[in-house]
Design an enzyme around this catalytic site. Structure first.
Site, PDB file in Angstrom:
ATOM      1  CG  HIS A   1      -0.476   0.274   2.496  1.00  0.00           C
ATOM      2  ND1 HIS A   1       0.192  -0.648   3.238  1.00  0.00           N
ATOM      3  CD2 HIS A   1      -0.492   1.395   3.255  1.00  0.00           C
ATOM      4  CE1 HIS A   1       0.558  -0.112   4.392  1.00  0.00           C
ATOM      5  NE2 HIS A   1       0.155   1.133   4.433  1.00  0.00           N
TER       6      HIS A   1
ATOM      7  CG  HIS B   1       5.564  -0.763   3.771  1.00  0.00           C
ATOM      8  ND1 HIS B   1       4.765  -1.307   2.799  1.00  0.00           N
ATOM      9  CD2 HIS B   1       4.916  -1.006   4.949  1.00  0.00           C
ATOM     10  CE1 HIS B   1       3.686  -1.850   3.369  1.00  0.00           C
ATOM     11  NE2 HIS B   1       3.768  -1.690   4.667  1.00  0.00           N
TER      12      HIS B   1
HETATM   13  C1  BG6 Z   1       1.680  -2.480   7.438  1.00  0.00           C
HETATM   14  C2  BG6 Z   1       2.416  -3.196   8.529  1.00  0.00           C
HETATM   15  O1  BG6 Z   1       1.999  -3.036   6.182  1.00  0.00           O
HETATM   16  O2  BG6 Z   1       2.032  -1.103   7.446  1.00  0.00           O
HETATM   17  C3  BG6 Z   1       2.105  -2.555   9.880  1.00  0.00           C
HETATM   18  O3  BG6 Z   1       2.013  -4.556   8.544  1.00  0.00           O
HETATM   19  C4  BG6 Z   1       2.381  -1.072   9.841  1.00  0.00           C
HETATM   20  O4  BG6 Z   1       2.860  -3.170  10.921  1.00  0.00           O
HETATM   21  C5  BG6 Z   1       1.681  -0.443   8.639  1.00  0.00           C
HETATM   22  O5  BG6 Z   1       1.894  -0.499  11.036  1.00  0.00           O
HETATM   23  C6  BG6 Z   1       2.038   1.020   8.484  1.00  0.00           C
HETATM   24  O6  BG6 Z   1       1.255   1.569   7.465  1.00  0.00           O
HETATM   25  P1  BG6 Z   1       0.904   3.111   7.445  1.00  0.00           P
HETATM   26  O7  BG6 Z   1       0.169   3.321   6.171  1.00  0.00           O
HETATM   27  O8  BG6 Z   1       0.088   3.387   8.672  1.00  0.00           O
HETATM   28  O9  BG6 Z   1       2.219   3.827   7.505  1.00  0.00           O
END
Ligand code: BG6
Length: 493
Positions: free
Chosen positions: A188, A250
């Site tokens: 995402h 990420h």
């Molecule tokens: C997720 C992880 O993919 O991303 C989580 O599994 C993390 O552990 C999250 O908290 C963070 O996403 P964002 O969009 O809140 O930065």
């Protein structure tokens, strides 16, 4: 000679064809917190709820009505009006328990498509744990649901495997039944506006791009920090750790967008080719370039919080890391000799995802001995969240007698100019519905990322420690070797 045309990606305006979205994992946290609200808001905004149906699939046995109530509550929790939510759920959502089997699923899909007069366009969204992929994909194929006379797409949530071998196996399983062009692996982060903007920042602004290399840049740092702990996901997190949960996906996505060469076209194939080339130029990270740690009791804001080992659901003596910092060498013409420092941690003092690009200092420092320490380099801070924006730091003379310098910034904040940014999941849903794979991870990309981290994900030695609410273990400072350089924000600040 004619100039090649470079068409823009189609997803922003492309029409979303009527379809059925089959949501596996429909009662899970992701479905309730993100997917149902994103589907609702998207259908309202793009006005396609008349021509779309959602079939939730999960383990629990319940009726359509009972599942609609779960979806309705998820919508209300996300701020949707109760009446609107009920109407939408009644019109759009149905449910089937996976316990009823795949023949029942095929029959239900048939009934929904006939009743709503849908063409056989189907998206299977797998918001399920990796252990359930085999049965789900095999089950779909066993009753012929992997193909239809419309389009068929399969959307796979992260984590994509747990190491290189499992990712290779998972790709092989998917490729048995689906072509790569039908597979949408989600990360995402790729759909966050600020992450997408990295391409625009780099390739629409030649001023920066001309300095984006080993001649001008000293180091690149990428920080992912969150104040959150486990949020009820102890079982998953304890078997994963922060490297699998956040770094492999990420952080690596951000790193490839910062490091890649300009793509020859703005399309999924060309962009993903360049990202894979970056990954291929990185040697596997070895143990001495990694610092792993686990949080001990401390604070999250005003609140006192337990240490990782005292959290509910964590196995006694677990060696899972909640923090990791590493040094990565991108060994190609553009980047050789420029370290990329990556760090990710839970229970850090603030939520921050940021890229810090440190430029080289002047070769001769004219202002030595003028009351100014020789410390400031030009730095570009790219804040991906929160308070999204850019800050470019440079030195200026303090007015008055003498010649003292002080760093100042040129700054841009998204919020000031554009207000709230769209939710990443809405962007991803539109993209797979219109068939644009640019913001999804390709098979080779997922495998290359695991290859680089192969020895790191296997590390099971006792991690170091840091108190919850601090910037992580001091040992991470030793990874940064440049004179006067340190993590931003610093570990002990
Ligand atoms: C997720 C992880 O993919 O991303 C989580 O599994 C993390 O552990 C999250 O908290 C963070 O996403 P964002 O969009 O809140 O930065």
């Amino acid at each position: 000679m004619s100039t090649p045309q470079h068409p823009a990606p189609a997803s922003a305006t492309a029409e979303i064809e009527s379809h059925l979205l089959v949501l596996f994992g429909a009662t899970g946290d992701l479905a309730k917190r993100k997917l149902i609200p994103a589907l609702y808001s998207l259908m309202k905004r793009r006005n396609f709820d008349d021509t779309t149906r959602i079939l939730g699939v999960a383990g629990s046995v319940m009726s359509d009505e009972e599942y609609r109530e779960i979806a309705r509550r998820a919508l209300v929790d996300s701020g949707v009006d109760e009446h609107e939510a009920s109407g939408w759920c009644a019109d759009v959502i149905t449910y089937l328990s996976v316990k009823e089997g795949f023949d029942a699923l095929a029959a239900k899909i048939d009934r929904i498509e006939q009743a709503a007069d849908l063409p056989r366009n189907r998206a299977y969204y797998l918001a399920i744990p990796p252990a359930a992929f085999d049965d789900t994909i095999g089950g779909l194929a066993s009753v012929g649901l992997h193909e239809s006379d419309g389009w068929t797409r399969v959307v796979v949530e992260k984590p994509f495997g747990t190491d290189l071998d499992s990712a290779v196996e998972l790709n092989a399983l998917l490729h048995t039944w689906f072509d790569e062009s039908q597979i949408y692996r989600i990360d995402h982060y790729l759909a966050k506006e600020t992450v997408q903007n990295l391409l625009v920042f780099r390739f629409a602004n030649p001023l920066f791009e001309s300095a984006w290399n080993r001649d001008r840049i000293d180091s690149v740092e990428i920080t992912f920090a969150e104040t959150l702990g486990l949020e009820g996901r102890a079982g998953y997190f304890d078997s994963a750790g922060i490297v699998r949960d956040v770094v492999q996906n990420h952080l690596f996505q951000i790193m490839t967008l910062i490091a890649m060469e300009p793509p020859v076209r703005l399309n999924a194939g060309a962009i993903r080719d360049e990202k894979v080339k970056v990954l291929k130029s990185i040697y596997p990270v070895n143990g001495e370039d990694v610092v792993r740690a686990q949080y001990t009791a401390g604070s999250a804001g005003e609140e006192e919080v337990p240490g990782y080992l005292e959290e509910d659901g964590i196995s006694p003596g677990s060696n899972t890391e909640t923090y990791a910092a590493m040094r990565i060498c991108v060994d190609n013409w553009r980047w050789r000799g420029v370290p990329f420092y990556l760090r990710a941690g839970k229970r850090l003092p603030e939520r921050l995802t940021q890229v810090v690009v440190r430029f080289k200092r002047p070769p001769v420092f004219l202002f030595d001995g003028q009351g100014t320490p020789r410390l400031h380099a030009n730095v570009m801070y790219i804040t991906l969240q929160p308070d999204e924006g850019f800050d470019l730091r440079f030195d200026v003379k303090i007015p008055g007698e003498g010649l003292e310098l002080v760093p100042q910034s040129l700054s841009f904040r998204y919020g000031d100019v554009f207000g709230d940014l769209p939710e990443a999941y809405e962007t991803l849903i539109v993209d797979f519905l219109v068939g644009d794979q640019t913001l999804f991870v390709r098979a080779d990309e997922a495998e290359e990322a695991w290859r680089i981290l192969e020895s790191v994900v296997d590390l099971d030695s006792e991690p170091g420690s840091y108190p919850a609410g601090s910037w992580g273990p001091l040992a991470a400072d030793s990874l940064i070797t440049g004179e006067g350089d340190h993590w931003h924000p610093q570990h002990d600040s």
